[in-house]
Design an enzyme around this catalytic site. Structure first.
Site, PDB file in Angstrom:
ATOM      1  N   GLU A   1       0.356  30.984   9.315  1.00 17.51           N
ATOM      2  CA  GLU A   1       1.045  30.829  10.591  1.00 17.51           C
ATOM      3  C   GLU A   1      -0.049  30.754  11.660  1.00 17.51           C
ATOM      4  O   GLU A   1      -0.896  31.649  11.727  1.00 17.51           O
ATOM      5  CB  GLU A   1       1.958  32.035  10.841  1.00 17.51           C
ATOM      6  CG  GLU A   1       2.781  31.832  12.080  1.00 17.51           C
ATOM      7  CD  GLU A   1       3.716  32.998  12.392  1.00 17.51           C
ATOM      8  OE1 GLU A   1       3.852  33.915  11.565  1.00 17.51           O
ATOM      9  OE2 GLU A   1       4.286  32.974  13.489  1.00 17.51           O
TER      10      GLU A   1
ATOM     11  N   LYS B   1      -2.787  40.409  11.872  1.00 18.76           N
ATOM     12  CA  LYS B   1      -3.213  39.545  12.965  1.00 18.76           C
ATOM     13  C   LYS B   1      -2.780  40.106  14.311  1.00 18.76           C
ATOM     14  O   LYS B   1      -3.472  39.947  15.302  1.00 18.76           O
ATOM     15  CB  LYS B   1      -2.629  38.137  12.780  1.00 18.76           C
ATOM     16  CG  LYS B   1      -3.467  37.288  11.843  1.00 18.76           C
ATOM     17  CD  LYS B   1      -2.928  35.881  11.743  1.00 18.76           C
ATOM     18  CE  LYS B   1      -1.719  35.825  10.854  1.00 18.76           C
ATOM     19  NZ  LYS B   1      -1.238  34.478  10.580  1.00 18.76           N
TER      20      LYS B   1
ATOM     21  N   ARG C   1      -1.286  42.102  -1.660  1.00 22.12           N
ATOM     22  CA  ARG C   1      -2.143  41.783  -0.515  1.00 22.12           C
ATOM     23  C   ARG C   1      -3.472  42.459  -0.681  1.00 22.12           C
ATOM     24  O   ARG C   1      -3.550  43.545  -1.236  1.00 22.12           O
ATOM     25  CB  ARG C   1      -1.593  42.433   0.752  1.00 22.12           C
ATOM     26  CG  ARG C   1      -0.515  41.857   1.458  1.00 22.12           C
ATOM     27  CD  ARG C   1      -0.161  42.704   2.663  1.00 22.12           C
ATOM     28  NE  ARG C   1      -0.698  42.117   3.869  1.00 22.12           N
ATOM     29  CZ  ARG C   1      -0.205  41.015   4.426  1.00 22.12           C
ATOM     30  NH1 ARG C   1       0.794  40.379   3.887  1.00 22.12           N
ATOM     31  NH2 ARG C   1      -0.720  40.542   5.523  1.00 22.12           N
TER      32      ARG C   1
END
Ligand code: ATP
Ligand code: MG
Length: 570
Positions: free
Chosen positions: A38, A272, A262
């Site tokens: 993204e 982020k 992850r």
């Protein structure tokens, strides 16, 4: 190139097993993966893991990987992020097949939503978010149907088109899939698939005021591209049922979702949103601050693509979340940097040595290898004379027996040069050493030593009149605690106040300035991210900062020579 070639490992990871089975069964004849960032921030080392898994899998099995920007959320996304993501993926050494944008599928996605509406599988809900939450139920009790659930397909399509036409304000209506309010999977309880958001999008501009949710956009984008294996992280496990439901109901290409753990790294953060906060609040100096786990930060600090890919390969593909120790990443950096770094001598905390029997005014050019690991790099000249800098902590007035560096009456070898013995020294009023006086042995020169004198230690040094002043930036962990995201309260409370130490006047051998002049003549700047990596002997690995140039040399410490940190903090 492939970081996780099956030959290098004895066992395959679970994703490789799945792909091999799919190829063997004939479910797919070739594989297509995607990396779907993204564009709402810069990539970090966690993304590098995802990149290496997606591109690595495709490389291993002769497939390909798309770079797809998952840009369905207009508010936080920007072109700056898109450009930097592309740069980072390429810098890591990967080349995508196609560069694609989920926003390019907005028309297709709208069509899919209309298809669901016409099939009686989606409806417009006018409830407030509170009303929707109240009917959602809990993980252990079923939810209840919305009063708008029984709208006819015609009414729903009419309302949905009006939503698109901008007739309603933000938040006044949503489009929901009509699935099962009693499903044990909360995500299947009539999930939202479209929201009204009158917001400008960085690619589609003002063409849209309704935007699809992640769940509705992601799987359908995969299917449009004919992605065979859609790999994501474990938090999407519960989304898989919904992913499959949309694809089945819409009759699309059967992309499948697979989840792996992850990457979490100790002493740093990966979200982020939190990285953005560190940047915006000025805690760090931009997204490429060398203390951040961003790809651009690691690059500026002097990490190499090879080191990062090696790290990703070593941690493997896990099915359970874990916290990987930062020292593994540092280990991978040392492995690569040892092979490619030019050796230079830089004294970080200088104290002066005078060689009393050195012929006045004489300068001798010594030669030393640029990199003993790579003879092709040749030699460099190092001027030697009667006044030198050594590290302050390489001298001790009252040295214990095991101190193999310089102290009164003791001998050391100066790297690539001569053996010296300390005769005496001077101090200022505060007790700081100001000058150390030594004798050298003319027949002890490195490579032709016939002196028979034993020196236990070897010190790095720099000739005083030839020394070049450089700035050196030393880095420590950005956080004081292993897992700042897991601590109570604000993660900013756990910042390590000493994560950056600037040494403004370190003394370097002149070769560093020559290097900088040479590369600036070629590229206009030595810090395009490809500049030479250095080993400052006995200190660590260093890389020219983006701000560095012949007029002011600035180096970032990539990593210390050895893992001293673990010893001190255990
Ligand atoms: P963040 O929480 O940092 O914002 P994200 O998952 O929202 O991360 P995306 O840009 O959506 O970031 O991620 C792109 C891809 O990278 C996704 O497939 C995501 O699962 C993967 N990814 C993100 N963070 C990690 C991580 N720490 N380890 C492995 N893969 C990751
Ligand atoms: Mg995300």
């Amino acid at each position: 190139m492939s970081d996780i070639s099956p030959e290098e490992r004895t066992s395959k990871n679970f994703l490789e097993e799945i792909v091999e089975k799919d190829l063997a069964d004939g479910r797919h004849t070739t594989i297509l993966t995607r990396f779907p960032p993204e564009p709402n921030g810069y990539l970090h080392i966690g993304h590098a893991k995802s990149i290496s898994v997606n591109f690595g899998l495709a490389d291993t099995y002769g497939g390909a990987t798309n770079l797809r920007f998952d840009d369905t959320n207009p508010i936080t996304e920007s072109v700056e992020y898109v450009e930097n993501i592309k740069r980072d993926v390429q810098w890591l050494g990967y080349q995508w097949k196609e560069e694609l944008y989920a926003s390019d599928y907005f028309e297709n996605l709208f069509g899919f939503a209309v298809q669901l509406i016409r099939d009686g599988l989606a409806y417009v809900d006018d409830s407030t978010s509170e009303e929707i939450a109240a009917l959602k139920g809990t993980p252990t009790s079923p939810g209840s149907n919305s009063p708008y659930r029984s709208r006819t397909p015609e009414e729903n399509e009419d309302l949905f088109r009006k939503m698109r036409a901008g007739e309603f304000p933000d938040g006044s209506r949503i489009l929901r899939a009509k699935i099962d309010m009693a499903s044990p999977n909360m995500l299947m309880r009539d999930p939202v698939i479209y929201r009204i958001k009158h917001a400008h999008h960085h690619r589609t501009g003002d063409a849209w005021c309704i935007y699809p949710t992640y769940d509705f956009a992601h799987g359908q984008s995969d299917a449009i591209e004919k992605i065979t294996h859609s790999i994501c992280t474990l938090e999407f496990l519960s989304h898989r049922e919904l992913y499959d439901w949309f694809i089945e109901k819409l009759g699309l290409f059967p992309s499948k979702q697979y989840e792996f753990a992850r990457l979490n790294l100790s002493y740093t953060i990966m979200s982020k949103r939190k990285l953005l906060q560190l940047v915006n609040e000025g805690v760090v100096d931009g997204w490429d601050d060398p203390r951040l786990p961003t790809i651009s930060g690691l690059r500026r600090r002097g990490y190499t693509p090879l080191a990062i890919r090696d790290f990703c390969a070593r941690i493997g593909v896990a099915k359970r979340d874990n916290l990987i120790d930062m020292s593994l990443l540092e280990f991978c950096a040392r492995e690569d940097l040892n092979k490619i770094s030019l050796r230079r001598m830089v004294v970080l905390d200088p104290v002066k040595v005078v060689i009393t029997n050195w012929p006045e005014g004489k300068v001798e050019m010594l030669e030393s290898e640029n990199n003993p690991e790579d003879p092709a790099t040749g030699n460099r000249d190092i001027p030697f004379g009667g006044e030198l800098y050594i590290e302050r902590d390489d001298f001790m007035e009252d040295a214990p027996k095991k101190f193999f560096r310089l102290s009164p009456g003791n001998s050391v070898r100066l790297k690539s040069a001569y053996i010296i013995t300390c005769d005496d020294f001077s101090k200022d009023e505060d007790g700081n050493i100001t000058e150390i006086r030594c004798t050298y042995y003319p027949d002890s020169r490195s490579g032709s030593d016939t002196s028979g004198i034993k020196a236990k230690g070897t010190l790095h040094w720099v000739s005083v009149p030839h020394a070049v002043e450089v700035e050196v930036r030393q880095y420590d962990r950005l956080f004081r605690v292993m897992d700042p995201a897991a601590e109570e309260g604000d993660f900013l409370d756990y910042i390590n106040p000493e994560s950056l130490t600037v040494i403004e006047k370190a003394m370097a051998e002149p070769a560093l300035l020559h290097d900088a002049r040479e590369s600036s003549a070629v590229t206009g700047s030595i810090s395009d991210g490809t500049g030479p990596h250095y080993q400052f002997m006995r200190k660590g690995y260093y890389f020219p900062d983006v701000s560095s140039g012949p007029d002011k040399l600035v180096y970032n410490q990539t990593v210390a020579l050895r893992d001293t940190w673990a010893k001190v903090n255990k």
